[in-house]
Design an enzyme around this catalytic site. Structure first.
Site, PDB file in Angstrom:
ATOM      1  N   CYS A 383      46.849  51.202  33.383  1.00  0.00           N
ATOM      2  CA  CYS A 383      46.927  51.848  34.692  1.00  0.00           C
ATOM      3  C   CYS A 383      45.554  52.408  35.082  1.00  0.00           C
ATOM      4  O   CYS A 383      44.628  51.638  35.346  1.00  0.00           O
ATOM      5  CB  CYS A 383      48.016  52.912  34.699  1.00  0.00           C
ATOM      6  SG  CYS A 383      48.589  53.339  36.369  1.00  0.00           S
ATOM      7  N   HIS A 485      53.131  50.224  32.290  1.00  0.00           N
ATOM      8  CA  HIS A 485      53.408  51.284  31.322  1.00  0.00           C
ATOM      9  C   HIS A 485      54.586  50.858  30.439  1.00  0.00           C
ATOM     10  O   HIS A 485      55.480  50.132  30.873  1.00  0.00           O
ATOM     11  CB  HIS A 485      53.803  52.583  32.036  1.00  0.00           C
ATOM     12  CG  HIS A 485      52.705  53.220  32.818  1.00  0.00           C
ATOM     13  ND1 HIS A 485      51.682  53.909  32.223  1.00  0.00           N
ATOM     14  CD2 HIS A 485      52.476  53.277  34.163  1.00  0.00           C
ATOM     15  CE1 HIS A 485      50.875  54.382  33.160  1.00  0.00           C
ATOM     16  NE2 HIS A 485      51.328  54.002  34.343  1.00  0.00           N
TER      17      HIS A 485
END
Length: 539
Positions: A383, A485
């Site tokens: 991310c 994630h």
């Protein structure tokens, strides 16, 4: 009765925050029809301070009462954490791609929902604050980001969020037999009482019985409980039905005179003593306070270093790797270099990508990372960490801080612009190259472009059959990045990745490990607390 008209932030923000309103995105939320009966009993757990174990206790009680056949739901009106999870619901209309959007809630409430064997919902944590600086946070209402808000402004406006908080609580009471409500911080911060939405004012508005929880391991339990009693006014004291002691070690008979004194001073009975729970570190941590604990060293194995950013986010991505017996995973604190013996550097999520890029340079970690790559080491960015690996990160609208741009580490030929709608997507897909199933989620506002994306790290087979490229990987296959994630929770993919980077895979089933830990926590609650008495006190 018809649902009440939707309310926007601009409708209820007070006059002193007019300037702030212009920088916050308007958001609507629907109020449920009135007149539906409340089905559930409810009990509120407040703490004598932060980090006394409220979240874990509630998770244990959620699983214990669920095992008894009750429909249980967790609720925390306001949470402050950069560890978030994707909820299964949202109040937003479907996007142009036809997919229903999702909201986000605190990771702790998602774990509590799992303990209830229920899907996570935006109503379990209607207000989520994601710290972005020392004096401000991103405000998330019912799963959707409103924008950034200085703490002083939020303090003035938060009492206007109470209608949404109570509505979410009432929705849960209509679907459950028991709602376990978690307070935030200390329940005795009386100077915040007038604007409180998560402790005693919420208890008053929702008519909740309150149990205070104190952590005896940190010391000062007697003063914390008696002091809380002294600070509360008579009405709030009357809502407290007792107290619990958490993290006790040793011979309980030695502390019995202390409990007697507490009860004499407060009139509150002791409702139980939770002994130290050895498997606590096997459950996802709520916030970065958990990173204060020193890392466990296992001797030989794959060495993974994780720079600890100032606003590190969703670091539970790394829990499955930390649990692997052949992995030594270490968070590198400011002031320390990345160890020379590191095999893999993982750049985790962050709430402030550009600001944490500055941290990377201030700490000299950029020099360490570039030297690590020159020596043949590997780097993975997740991310915000993925964004940092590119050539530049731009924030023209000042979403994460002052508007501007910051050079990246230049290890991937990509660039990122912070902006647009936040992407919140849960994934359960196949990865074509490895042949592994991957579960995880996306939660980001950045849009990444550049030639580097033509060499994706992953090839995802979507549920509708289409193939989607994800992330990027360098030509020498040593530097990679992704927006996904939670991918290391997928056992087969984690084993595949570990073999790729020179590590050894084990037979660890991480999800089964979390489930076993929740069961052990419920057993621990059964053994240490009178659950029948606590259920009788709920109303």
């Amino acid at each position: 009765m018809e649902a009440q008209p939707a309310q926007s932030l601009c409708d209820f923000a007070c006059g002193t925050v007019m300037a702030m309103e212009e920088s916050l995105a308007p958001v609507e939320f629907s109020l449920a029809p009135e007149g539906m009966p409340r089905r559930a009993r409810a009990l509120m757990i407040q703490g004598t301070s932060s980090d006394v174990g409220k979240s874990m206790l509630v998770a244990g009680l959620c699983r214990a009462y669920t095992r008894r056949g009750l429909v249980v739901r967790p609720f925390k009106a306001q949470n402050m954490s950069n560890n978030a999870a994707v909820a299964d619901d949202s109040e937003l209309p479907p996007g142009p791609d036809g997919f229903a959007p999702r909201g986000e809630i605190g990771r702790a409430q998602a774990l509590q929902a799992r303990a209830c064997r229920a899907a996570p919902s935006i109503h379990m944590n209607p207000v989520l604050l994601k710290p972005q600086s020392g004096v401000g946070s991103q405000v998330v209402l019912r799963g959707r980001s409103l924008g950034n808000c200085p703490a002083k402004t939020y303090h003035r406006m938060r009492q206007q969020l109470m209608p949404a908080v109570l509505d979410s609580f009432n929705r849960l009471t209509r679907e459950a037999d028991l709602v376990l409500v978690e307070g935030a911080g200390s329940g005795a911060e009386v100077y915040l009482r007038a604007s409180d939405i998560t402790n005693m004012r919420l208890a008053e508005q929702a008519d909740l019985p309150v149990v205070f929880l104190s952590d005896i391991d940190r010391g000062g339990t007697m003063a914390a409980i008696v002091g809380s009693h002294e600070l509360l006014d008579l009405s709030d004291r009357g809502r407290v039905v007792g107290y619990l002691i958490n993290k006790f070690r040793g011979d309980l008979t030695i502390f019995e005179p202390g409990m007697k004194t507490i009860t004499e001073k407060t009139g509150w009975p002791c409702l139980g003593v939770m002994r130290w729970f050895e498997q606590a570190d096997r459950l996802p941590a709520e916030d970065s306070l958990a990173l204060e604990r020193p890392p466990e060293r296992r001797g030989s194995g794959l060495n993974i270093a994780v720079p600890r950013f100032s606003r590190i986010a969703n670091f539970d991505d790394l829990d499955p790797l930390s649990a692997e017996p052949g992995v030594n995973l270490r968070f590198v604190n400011p002031g320390s270099p990345i160890p020379a013996e590191t095999d893999v550097v993982i750049l985790p999520g962050s709430k402030v990508t550009r600001a944490d890029l500055d941290v990377v340079r201030r700490e000299g970690w950029d020099v360490d990372i570039l030297a690590h790559v020159r020596k043949g080491g590997r780097v993975l960015g997740i991310c915000a960490g993925f964004q940092m690996l590119g050539r530049v990160v731009r924030d023209p609208e000042g979403i994460e801080g002052p508007a501007g741009e910051t050079p990246g580490l230049g290890l991937l030929d990509i660039e990122t612009v912070i902006g647009g709608e936040k992407r919140l997507v849960e994934l359960d897909v196949g990865e074509e190259t490895s042949g592994c199933r991957i579960t995880g989620y996306e939660m980001h506002m950045g849009r990444t472009s550049g030639p580097g994306l033509e060499r994706p790290w992953l090839h995802l087979r979507e549920p509708r059959g289409s193939l989607r490229a994800e992330g990027a990987i360098s030509p020498d296959w040593r530097v990679a990045g992704t927006y996904l994630h939670g991918i290391f929770g997928s056992n087969t993919f984690r084993a595949h990745w570990l073999r790729q980077v020179g590590g050894c895979a084990s037979e660890l089933d991480f999800e089964a490990r979390v489930e076993a830990s929740l069961e052990a926590l419920a057993d621990h609650c059964e053994a240490n607390l009178d659950l029948d008495a606590l259920l009788m006190l709920a109303r």
